[in-house]
Design an enzyme around this catalytic site. Structure first.
Site, PDB file in Angstrom:
ATOM      1  N   THR A   1      54.101  25.081-116.810  1.00 49.52           N
ATOM      2  CA  THR A   1      55.221  25.770-116.487  1.00 49.52           C
ATOM      3  C   THR A   1      55.737  26.891-117.409  1.00 49.52           C
ATOM      4  O   THR A   1      56.227  27.962-117.113  1.00 49.52           O
ATOM      5  CB  THR A   1      56.468  24.802-116.438  1.00 49.52           C
ATOM      6  OG1 THR A   1      56.036  23.914-115.099  1.00 49.52           O
ATOM      7  CG2 THR A   1      57.898  25.652-115.904  1.00 49.52           C
TER       8      THR A   1
ATOM      9  N   GLU B   1      56.194  14.917-110.761  1.00 44.94           N
ATOM     10  CA  GLU B   1      56.879  15.088-111.944  1.00 44.94           C
ATOM     11  C   GLU B   1      58.274  15.387-111.824  1.00 44.94           C
ATOM     12  O   GLU B   1      59.073  15.106-112.798  1.00 44.94           O
ATOM     13  CB  GLU B   1      56.147  16.296-112.702  1.00 44.94           C
ATOM     14  CG  GLU B   1      56.701  16.711-114.096  1.00 44.94           C
ATOM     15  CD  GLU B   1      56.245  17.766-114.802  1.00 44.94           C
ATOM     16  OE1 GLU B   1      56.544  17.920-115.899  1.00 44.94           O
ATOM     17  OE2 GLU B   1      55.415  18.526-114.252  1.00 44.94           O
TER      18      GLU B   1
ATOM     19  N   ILE C   1      53.272  22.396-111.128  1.00 49.56           N
ATOM     20  CA  ILE C   1      53.053  23.465-111.952  1.00 49.56           C
ATOM     21  C   ILE C   1      52.601  22.826-113.364  1.00 49.56           C
ATOM     22  O   ILE C   1      53.550  22.388-114.130  1.00 49.56           O
ATOM     23  CB  ILE C   1      53.918  24.367-112.014  1.00 49.56           C
ATOM     24  CG1 ILE C   1      54.490  25.077-110.873  1.00 49.56           C
ATOM     25  CG2 ILE C   1      53.459  25.665-112.984  1.00 49.56           C
ATOM     26  CD1 ILE C   1      55.443  26.333-111.145  1.00 49.56           C
ATOM     27  N   ASP C   2      51.317  22.706-113.418  1.00 53.69           N
ATOM     28  CA  ASP C   2      50.960  21.967-115.007  1.00 53.69           C
ATOM     29  C   ASP C   2      50.879  23.400-115.531  1.00 53.69           C
ATOM     30  O   ASP C   2      49.753  24.263-115.646  1.00 53.69           O
ATOM     31  CB  ASP C   2      49.741  21.254-114.811  1.00 53.69           C
ATOM     32  CG  ASP C   2      49.338  20.822-116.165  1.00 53.69           C
ATOM     33  OD1 ASP C   2      50.236  20.084-116.706  1.00 53.69           O
ATOM     34  OD2 ASP C   2      48.511  21.217-116.713  1.00 53.69           O
TER      35      ASP C   2
ATOM     36  N   ASP D   1      51.624  17.104-109.792  1.00 55.03           N
ATOM     37  CA  ASP D   1      52.271  18.091-110.842  1.00 55.03           C
ATOM     38  C   ASP D   1      52.121  19.527-110.171  1.00 55.03           C
ATOM     39  O   ASP D   1      51.276  20.180-109.982  1.00 55.03           O
ATOM     40  CB  ASP D   1      51.493  18.164-112.237  1.00 55.03           C
ATOM     41  CG  ASP D   1      52.215  18.870-113.240  1.00 55.03           C
ATOM     42  OD1 ASP D   1      53.177  19.524-113.067  1.00 55.03           O
ATOM     43  OD2 ASP D   1      52.100  18.657-114.474  1.00 55.03           O
TER      44      ASP D   1
ATOM     45  N   ASP E   1      49.889  14.903-115.408  1.00 53.86           N
ATOM     46  CA  ASP E   1      49.129  15.734-116.077  1.00 53.86           C
ATOM     47  C   ASP E   1      47.800  15.788-115.821  1.00 53.86           C
ATOM     48  O   ASP E   1      47.023  16.747-115.947  1.00 53.86           O
ATOM     49  CB  ASP E   1      49.471  15.619-117.649  1.00 53.86           C
ATOM     50  CG  ASP E   1      51.199  15.921-118.050  1.00 53.86           C
ATOM     51  OD1 ASP E   1      51.731  16.831-117.283  1.00 53.86           O
ATOM     52  OD2 ASP E   1      51.646  15.279-118.889  1.00 53.86           O
TER      53      ASP E   1
END
Length: 289
Positions: free
Chosen positions: A113, A81, A110-111, A108, A236
């Protein structure tokens, strides 16, 4: 990797040099480092909108994951990402550039954030591996709860070695659904709001924890019976989609077409409520298609 054997009760085992083991190692190490950075964000920027945040921790975690993957698989491609410009057009373009990759890692770091920045304890690391466009490994790690969700194509999905299964809810009226408030204020959020409004009168309750990956992990483990959102990216959802399907669920776009890496408008359910959910979204003109 060996799934749990229902007769001998042999625990779930992952080969130490397998892509699944590498994904688990990457997610675990990155997740623990992310957790240690709670409340210590030094750089905070916005991307698509004021609600779409990125931090130095996102960037550091993705760099860590990239280095670990390439140490084991230097010839594999990585779609992360933080290397993609904001917006749907940039995401579509980035995916098209690696669509022909034999092995593609989709990351990802940190999904969730925004949750991380505010100290709201719902965020995770999401890592998937696709082979010729099909997701074959999916790992999601929630460092706050120390929950590790793992799936391998054709071998089931597991949470800490125990097989996960979708819920048995047979109708929307019996179901809790997860929904998202997308940061794309121009297109995705207005469409989502139409769907949310329509669904609110049909389901037992709605939940939004602010992480697409965790929503999908919760569908896989039966904590919610479905998840709907318009305007998502491959990073995601790729890992979570495999978790859902390997747990006995169904994933499609909002028109009911089969999932592929380019799907941005997503419905994931236990299978039993899928048709009813799609019908509700169609009637509300909330498919985003």
């Amino acid at each position: 990797m060996k799934p749990l054997d229902s007769k001998t009760k042999v625990p779930y085992v992952v080969g130490s040099k397998s892509p699944t083991a590498v994904a688990i190692n990457c997610a675990s190490k990155a997740g623990e480092w992310i957790k240690s950075r709670l409340g210590l964000v030094k750089e905070l920027d916005t991307k698509l909108s004021a609600q779409d945040l990125v931090t130095d921790v996102d960037k550091g975690a993705e760099l860590m994951i990239r280095k670990l993957i390439l140490t084991h698989f230097p010839d594999h491609d990585i779609l992360g990402e933080e290397d993609v410009a904001p917006g749907a057009a940039a995401a579509v373009k980035a995916l098209s550039e690696v669509r022909d990759s034999e092995y593609l890692w989709i990351v990802d770091p940190i999904d969730g954030t925004t949750n991380f920045v505010h100290g709201f304890p719902y965020f995770c690391v999401s890592i998937a591996l696709a082979y010729k466009g099909e997701v074959i490994v999916g790992v999601i790690y929630d460092p706050i709860r120390d929950e590790l969700f793992v799936a391998e194509k054709g071998k089931g999905a597991y949470i800490h070695g125990k097989k996960s299964e979708v819920s048995n809810d047979g109708s929307l009226s019996d179901s809790i659904l997860a929904i998202g408030f997308n940061p794309d204020r121009d297109f995705a959020l207005p469409v989502n709001m139409k769907g949310i409004t329509a669904l609110s009168g049909e389901v037992r309750s709605l939940r939004a924890v602010g992480s697409a990956a965790l929503h999908l992990a919760y569908v896989a483990t039966g904590r919610v019976s479905g998840y709907y959102e318009v305007g998502l990216n491959s990073w995601d959802v790729a890992a979570g989609v495999l978790l859902v399907t390997e747990s006995g669920g169904v994933v499609s776009d909002t028109a009911g077409n089969p999932y592929h890496l380019g799907v941005r408008n997503l419905v994931a359910t236990n299978g039993k409520i899928h048709a009813e959910l799609l019908e509700t979204l169609s009637a509300a003109d909330a498919t985003g298609l």
